[in-house]
Write a protein that holds these residues in place. Sequence first.
Motif, short mmCIF file in Angstrom:
data_model
loop_
_atom_site.label_atom_id
_atom_site.label_comp_id
_atom_site.label_asym_id
_atom_site.label_seq_id
_atom_site.Cartn_x
_atom_site.Cartn_y
_atom_site.Cartn_z
N ARG A 121 0.88 -1.08 0.01
CA ARG A 121 -0.13 0.10 -0.10
C ARG A 121 0.86 1.37 -0.20
N LEU A 160 3.72 1.70 -1.56
CA LEU A 160 4.22 1.69 -2.88
C LEU A 160 3.46 2.98 -3.60
N GLU A 161 2.06 2.86 -3.29
CA GLU A 161 1.37 4.00 -4.22
C GLU A 161 1.55 5.28 -3.52
N LYS A 162 2.14 5.51 -2.64
CA LYS A 162 2.57 6.83 -1.92
C LYS A 162 4.15 7.10 -2.22
N ASN A 163 4.76 6.37 -3.11
CA ASN A 163 6.11 6.37 -3.42
C ASN A 163 7.00 6.08 -2.20
N SER A 176 8.77 12.94 -6.09
CA SER A 176 7.73 12.48 -7.10
C SER A 176 8.52 12.57 -8.44
N SER A 188 11.40 6.54 -8.99
CA SER A 188 10.86 5.02 -8.51
C SER A 188 12.12 4.01 -8.37
N SER A 207 9.25 -1.72 -9.77
CA SER A 207 8.36 -1.17 -10.97
C SER A 207 7.46 -2.20 -11.40
N ASN A 208 6.57 -1.68 -12.11
CA ASN A 208 5.28 -2.43 -12.80
C ASN A 208 5.57 -2.95 -14.25
#
Length: 91
Positions: free
Chosen positions: A15, A17-20, A81, A84, A89-90
């Motif tokens: 979770r 990871l969504e906030k970096n 921002s 990553s 990474s996706n």
Amino acid sequence: MDEVKYPVLTEKTIRLLEKNQYTFDVDQKSTKPEIKKWIEHFFHVKVKSINSHIPPQKKKRIGPIIGHLTRYKRMIITLQSGYSIPLFSNK
């Protein structure tokens, strides 16, 4: 570098990871500036902030002997921002 042991992948860290934010277990003697320098150099990213904590020790029983599991420090690293870590990474 022996100070960073491994990345942590749990429901909570996924979770984050969504906030970096990325979570690593590191050597207990490591400091925030050391880890920041290493992460920026190794992954070529810019670190915004680092939070750290030491989880409580867990007891391990082997027969009549009660010992403790190895201690470590957990670091939550927030990246600026646009950056990553490729390990997560996706793509």
